[in-house]
Scaffold this active site. Structure first.
Site, PDB file in Angstrom:
ATOM      1  N   GLU A  79       0.787  -1.227   0.000  1.00 28.90           N
ATOM      2  CA  GLU A  79       0.000   0.000   0.000  1.00 28.90           C
ATOM      3  C   GLU A  79       0.825   1.287   0.000  1.00 28.90           C
ATOM      4  O   GLU A  79       0.855   2.030   0.998  1.00 28.90           O
ATOM      5  CB  GLU A  79      -0.968   0.010   1.193  1.00 28.90           C
ATOM      6  CG  GLU A  79      -1.885  -1.199   1.204  1.00 28.90           C
ATOM      7  CD  GLU A  79      -3.017  -1.077   2.210  1.00 28.90           C
ATOM      8  OE1 GLU A  79      -2.956  -0.204   3.090  1.00 28.90           O
ATOM      9  OE2 GLU A  79      -3.982  -1.843   2.100  1.00 28.90           O
ATOM     10  N   GLU A 118      -5.913  -8.329   0.203  1.00 23.08           N
ATOM     11  CA  GLU A 118      -6.614  -8.004   1.459  1.00 23.08           C
ATOM     12  C   GLU A 118      -8.048  -7.622   1.158  1.00 23.08           C
ATOM     13  O   GLU A 118      -8.317  -6.862   0.220  1.00 23.08           O
ATOM     14  CB  GLU A 118      -5.986  -6.800   2.172  1.00 23.08           C
ATOM     15  CG  GLU A 118      -4.770  -7.094   2.972  1.00 23.08           C
ATOM     16  CD  GLU A 118      -4.196  -5.831   3.624  1.00 23.08           C
ATOM     17  OE1 GLU A 118      -4.960  -4.942   4.054  1.00 23.08           O
ATOM     18  OE2 GLU A 118      -2.955  -5.757   3.690  1.00 23.08           O
TER      19      GLU A 118
END
Ligand code: GCO
Length: 440
Positions: free
Chosen positions: A166, A351
């Site tokens: 991320e 995720e």
């Protein structure tokens, strides 16, 4: 009753797994782990609520791997803690740290799970703060060295590896919004790290390729932006949101450029040679990881720095984070990667999951129906994509355990398994058993 029975309709080779990250579960007080920017941030901003104990995964890892296996999952995504491997400086390795990851990988492989390690999931060693962390490309160079070390030391234990988790969170969330470590609120720092974290990725890819024959990926978190209404200024604001949150990273990785609107605001802060570095940043990768949680409703809001938008939430069902259920966004981004960026690249949902205010009820059961519903609606989107022959190859639930949820400390529970933080007891929730019913 909402259930996950359709898991059986996924192709046999579809990879179901769970994900975690080092700082959130390991416990930094065990095994000579060094300090990271999160320890410092927790001390300054979170009343000292940190990852010192977390889930004590360092001592409980065998039990945790067994939980993964017993549910019928086939893969485990975790991250290496840089300060555990190199606590004091960039040269002297902590043998206890090496030993831990060796044992962990051995355990994963002995249980016939596929290891999906991530090199960086936010626990930057504190010593880099002296050079302002990711604001300085020195840090990126050292990240390349770390990547080489990891590949050389552990590389025979896994095939796939991702560089950075991320990049939006590492840069914008942590250097513009100031919500994550190091807690900076400054557009210049944000712009620099938006670029440098991608440059770090390129250094890592280069190092990994020179060491081993891995399949290399990066994990991007995409958030769906919707204009709050159809006013032209809100539509433009949404475009900017999408460029800063999502396209900045995917345009760089797949196209070697930055999107126009965002660039018009941030270019003045970038290093002079950023275009040359974009050539490195866009060197081919082998798979892409997509983390997906929710949408935002975007509204124009004037700001002196040119970042003219604010994020709102709407009236859809919400998780304990206040994040709306918006499963359509997940298939939207799968299709976008496939159609606009690369129509061959394997996509892994690395995720997806929800925080829920889980309570132990009588007989130690945890009835997390809302979580089962969350997985149901999101996995249906994934299945539709698979049926449309899009190259989605796997799905990782976030997360195995309730853990340290960053700025929220231990108050947000994302686990399939309940963690009792007093005694480290693990108690599988109903959502865990629901996966088990159809995966085993
Ligand atoms: C992320 C991180 C996780 C978080 C999860 C819930 O995606 O932000 O990878 O560490 O815990 O996303 O916020």
């Amino acid at each position: 009753m909402i259930n996950l029975s359709f898991l059986q309709d996924f192709p046999k080779d579809f990879n179901f797994g769970v994900a975690t990250s080092s700082y959130q579960i390991e416990g930094t007080m065990y095994g000579n782990c060094g300090k990271s920017i999160w320890d410092d941030f927790a001390e300054r901003k979170l009343n000292g609520i940190d990852g010192k104990l977390a889930c004590n995964h360092i001592e409980y890892f065998k039990e945790d791997i067994k939980l993964i296996k017993d549910a019928g999952f086939k893969a485990y995504r975790f991250s290496f803690a840089w300060p555990r491997l190199f606590p004091d400086n960039n040269k002297d390795v902590n043998l206890k740290g090496v030993d831990f990851y060796k044992q962990l990988l051995e355990e994963i492989n002995n249980c016939d799970l596929e290891a999906f390690p991530t090199i960086y999931h936010w626990d930057l060693p504190i010593r880099f703060q002296k050079i302002k962390g990711w604001e300085d490309q020195e840090t990126c160079k050292h990240f390349g060295e770390l990547s080489f070390f990891i590949s050389k030391t552990f590389g025979d234990q896994f095939e796939k590896i991702s560089t950075i988790n991320e990049p939006w969170c590492v840069s914008w969330l942590s250097h513009y919004l100031g919500e994550h470590a190091p807690g900076i609120k400054n557009i210049q720092s944000a712009a620099k790290t938006m670029h440098n974290i991608l440059f770090a990725h390129s250094q890592s890819v280069e190092a990994l390729r020179s060491c081993n024959d891995h399949q290399i990926g990066i994990v991007l978190n995409n958030q769906f932006g919707q204009p709050i209404n159809n006013n032209e200024e809100n539509i433009q604001a949404t475009k900017l949101f999408d460029e800063i949150h999502n396209r900045w990273f995917s345009d760089a990785i797949f196209k070697g450029k930055y999107p126009e609107l965002a660039l018009s605001i941030l270019e003045k802060y970038l290093p002079e040679n950023y275009k040359t570095q974009l050539e490195l940043i866009s060197s081919p990768i082998d798979w892409i990881g997509l983390n997906y949680y929710t949408r935002s409703l975007i509204k124009y809001k004037k700001s002196d720095d040119g970042v003219n938008y604010e994020c709102n939430s709407g009236t859809l069902k919400k998780t304990d984070m206040g994040w709306e259920f918006y499963p359509e966004g997940l298939s939207y981004f799968i299709k976008r990667i496939n159609k606009e960026y690369d129509n061959n690249i394997p996509i892994y949902i690395t995720e997806n999951g929800m925080a829920n205010n889980d309570k132990l009820s009588l007989g130690n059961s945890i009835q997390d129906h809302d979580r089962i519903e969350f997985f149901n609606v999101h996995l249906k989107e994934v299945l539709n994509c698979v049926n449309e022959k899009l190259p989605v190859k796997g799905y990782f639930a976030w997360s195995l355990l309730d853990n340290y949820e960053w700025a929220f400390g231990y108050s947000k529970r994302f686990g399939l398994v309940f963690t009792d933080f007093q005694n480290f007891k693990r108690i599988p929730k109903n959502s865990y058993y629901e996966f088990q019913k159809y995966l085993k």
